[in-house]
Motif scaffolding. Structure first.
Motif, short mmCIF file in Angstrom:
data_model
loop_
_atom_site.label_atom_id
_atom_site.label_comp_id
_atom_site.label_asym_id
_atom_site.label_seq_id
_atom_site.Cartn_x
_atom_site.Cartn_y
_atom_site.Cartn_z
N ALA A 38 0.83 -1.21 0.00
CA ALA A 38 0.00 0.00 0.00
C ALA A 38 0.86 1.26 0.00
CB ALA A 38 -0.93 0.00 1.20
N LEU A 39 1.99 1.22 0.72
CA LEU A 39 2.91 2.35 0.72
C LEU A 39 3.46 2.61 -0.67
CD1 LEU A 39 5.25 2.21 3.86
CD2 LEU A 39 3.51 3.90 3.33
N GLN A 40 3.80 1.56 -1.37
CA GLN A 40 4.36 1.72 -2.72
C GLN A 40 3.32 2.31 -3.67
OE1 GLN A 40 5.66 -2.34 -3.20
NE2 GLN A 40 7.75 -1.88 -2.56
N LYS A 41 2.06 1.90 -3.54
CA LYS A 41 1.01 2.48 -4.38
C LYS A 41 0.80 3.96 -4.04
CE LYS A 41 -1.54 -1.83 -5.16
NZ LYS A 41 -2.80 -2.59 -4.91
N LEU A 42 0.91 4.30 -2.77
CA LEU A 42 0.77 5.69 -2.35
C LEU A 42 1.93 6.52 -2.91
CD1 LEU A 42 -0.83 7.73 -0.65
CD2 LEU A 42 0.62 7.10 1.30
N LEU A 396 3.49 7.50 6.26
CA LEU A 396 2.97 8.39 5.22
C LEU A 396 4.04 9.39 4.78
CD1 LEU A 396 -0.61 9.12 6.62
CD2 LEU A 396 -0.02 7.73 4.62
N ILE A 397 4.78 9.95 5.73
CA ILE A 397 5.88 10.86 5.39
C ILE A 397 6.94 10.11 4.59
CG2 ILE A 397 7.78 12.21 6.35
CD1 ILE A 397 5.16 13.67 6.61
N ALA A 398 7.23 8.87 4.97
CA ALA A 398 8.22 8.06 4.26
C ALA A 398 7.82 7.85 2.80
CB ALA A 398 8.39 6.71 4.94
N ALA A 399 6.53 7.65 2.56
CA ALA A 399 6.07 7.45 1.17
C ALA A 399 6.33 8.70 0.33
CB ALA A 399 4.58 7.11 1.16
N MET A 400 6.14 9.88 0.91
CA MET A 400 6.38 11.11 0.16
C MET A 400 7.89 11.29 -0.10
SD MET A 400 3.20 12.11 0.03
CE MET A 400 2.75 10.37 0.16
N ARG A 447 12.96 2.41 3.70
CA ARG A 447 13.60 1.12 3.41
C ARG A 447 12.58 0.12 2.85
NH1 ARG A 447 18.46 -1.03 4.87
NH2 ARG A 447 18.88 0.85 6.11
N ASP A 448 11.39 0.08 3.43
CA ASP A 448 10.36 -0.83 2.94
C ASP A 448 9.99 -0.53 1.48
OD1 ASP A 448 10.25 -2.16 5.32
OD2 ASP A 448 8.39 -1.24 6.02
N ILE A 449 9.95 0.75 1.14
CA ILE A 449 9.50 1.15 -0.21
C ILE A 449 10.61 0.98 -1.24
CG2 ILE A 449 8.61 3.06 -1.60
CD1 ILE A 449 7.51 4.21 1.11
N LEU A 450 11.82 1.45 -0.91
CA LEU A 450 12.89 1.52 -1.91
C LEU A 450 13.93 0.42 -1.78
CD1 LEU A 450 13.50 5.38 -2.01
CD2 LEU A 450 12.05 3.99 -3.51
N GLY A 451 13.89 -0.35 -0.69
CA GLY A 451 14.83 -1.45 -0.54
C GLY A 451 16.08 -1.08 0.24
#
Length: 505
Positions: A38-42, A396-400, A447-451
């Protein structure tokens, strides 16, 4: 319970109270936790709106405002500079001497003072006269009198909304934070400050940079860390971010603008970010409806310090009304908006005492519940809600942030087979500065989003109270540029040939 009857098959009201609470909290945990997918889609949705906002007006929930800051410090600037940071109830005055060695500060003096309440509504000239007088008198007491300098250079950080026309000019869009000074809206804050210094008999002050706190924070990190610093995030009472964009990608504005460099800082203005992928809860909608600007700034209301404590309060209220918290008794103060501040929420979330004594003290202060009457299991559940709300904000901040890195291609090597670039994002604001756990949660989200490979090359750099220093650094960079170019702030060299959107630098 028979061998072929399962707990999940039973009516909710037939479960014992402890188990009902456990199931209720599990449901809230599922609603508040944002999984990686869900974070990646956001992040994808954020990038889409970011790039749309660079091309067109009004079709993106992100304003993507060009700041006209196209000259940033390189770390080799030197000399004496001043700055004023005025954007609320406090003003910060700064004098700094940038050293001969790169990235060094030989001397720095700072003052923070309150703006008297009676000046919040006087004619704008009186407000700026006060600011100029404070700088003049303070600098005299510090042995760096601005009135005695032949050509003092000053950066002005004005954190009220400003429509920037040039690096040293703009128009005040509106007042905020309790200020209502007549004559200010539509006026140029830099011009107002120049004229105030002139009225005080100090006409030589050269105000060559007008910027806001996000840009100033980035500039401070840029001076200290060099080109690795590509953006900044403010996370305190409110939240916002900026980053360095290629001018060729900003196609919605001023096609004849003749820039000094191929880059410009863009003020994202992400408080109003909205997308179907944003995980809005019933409690978020209720808070929005009761806020002073319903229907606006949804992202900020889910993340920033002004609001997250009240989101936690609303969740606790829902649990109490369902009879799953406080034994079904609902404290009257639990119903009051603002009773549970983000400061109290963070105190509860960070309580590591064996009996969660701090949570007990927080419940007594916020809701009038005597600490001796709150059982350990209740305290654990309150702490869990606070942790979940804070974690949601951080993710949420991390996703941005991840979206900014991906847009700038900082998630890939610059050359085939090369290593990933080192990336620094400067951060300021009480939520970041005072809470290491929150910063760690943001980093974990990135880290979760970008590896791991990207996250290992990424860092958040705290630049506490960096606005005045950053404003001085931008003033220093502009001054250095003018000396080399031999022109003034109105000097515009030929337009740089810039790559189009999607091309690498």
């Amino acid at each position: 319970m028979s061998n072929n009857t399962y707990e999940s098959d039973l009516p909710f009201d037939r479960l014992d109270s402890r188990r009902r609470r456990e199931l209720a909290f599990k449901q809230y945990q599922e609603r508040l936790h944002i999984p990686t997918e869900a974070l990646q889609k956001l992040t994808d949705a954020f990038i889409e709106q970011l790039e749309l906002g660079l091309r067109e007006k009004q079709r993106s929930s992100l304003l993507m405002l060009p700041t006209m800051v196209d000259v940033l410090p390189q770390g080799q600037e030197r000399g004496e500079y001043y700055s004023i940071d005025s954007g609320g109830k406090n003003i910060r005055l700064l004098y700094t001497r940038l050293g001969k060695d790169k990235h060094t500060v030989e001397e720095e003096k700072v003052e923070v003072s309150r703006v008297p309440v009676e000046l919040h509504k006087v004619p704008v000239e009186e407000l700026f006269d006060y600011i100029a007088k404070r700088m003049i008198s303070w600098s005299e007491t510090q042995g760096c009198a601005i009135a005695e300098r032949q050509r003092p250079v000053l950066g002005f950080c004005c954190s009220f909304p400003v429509d920037h026309h040039a690096l040293d000019a703009g128009s005040l869009i509106q007042w905020s934070k309790g200020f209502e000074n007549p004559g200010g809206v539509g006026a140029d804050p830099a011009k107002l400050l120049r004229e105030a210094f002139q009225r005080q008999g100090v006409p030589r002050v050269h105000i060559n940079a007008l910027l806001n706190d996000t840009v100033a924070t980035l500039a401070a990190a840029r001076y200290l860390d060099g080109p690795d610093a590509i953006g900044s995030v403010i996370m305190g009472t409110g939240t916002n971010a900026c980053y360095i964009e290629q001018l060729g990608n900003i196609t919605k504005w001023m096609p004849r603008y003749r820039a000094r460099t191929p880059d410009m800082v863009v003020n994202i203005e992400w408080p109003g970010f909205a997308a179907p992928e944003l995980p809005v809860l019933e409690e978020d909608r209720a808070l929005d409806a009761e806020s002073n600007n319903p229907g606006q700034q949804q992202f900020e209301k889910m993340t920033a310090g002004l609001y997250t404590g009240d989101i936690a309060r609303r969740l606790l209220l829902s649990l109490a009304e369902d009879g799953e918290l406080f034994s079904g008794a609902v404290p009257e103060r639990l119903r009051r908006m603002g009773a549970f501040t983000t400061t109290l929420m963070n105190l509860a979330a960070e309580d590591a005492t064996p009996d969660l004594a701090r949570v007990g003290a927080v419940l007594e202060e916020a809701f009038g519940l005597p600490a001796v009457q709150t059982k350990p299991d209740i305290r654990r559940e309150v702490r869990q809600v606070c942790v979940l709300v804070r974690e949601r904000s951080a993710r949420l901040i991390a996703a941005m942030i991840a979206g900014i890195l991906r847009h700038l291609h900082r998630d890939r090597p610059r050359t085939a087979g090369g290593e990933l670039p080192r990336t620094v994002v400067a951060v300021d604001g009480g939520v970041f500065v005072r809470h290491a756990d929150y910063r760690a949660e943001v980093l974990a989200g990135v880290r979760d989003i970008l590896g791991d490979a990207v996250a290992d090359r990424f860092s958040l750099k705290v630049v506490e109270a960096g606005s005045p220093f950053g404003a001085a650094c931008v003033a220093a960079a502009a001054d250095s540029y003018m000396r080399v170019a031999g022109g003034s702030l109105n000097f515009r060299p030929p337009v740089h040939k810039l790559p189009a959107v999607g091309q690498s630098r």
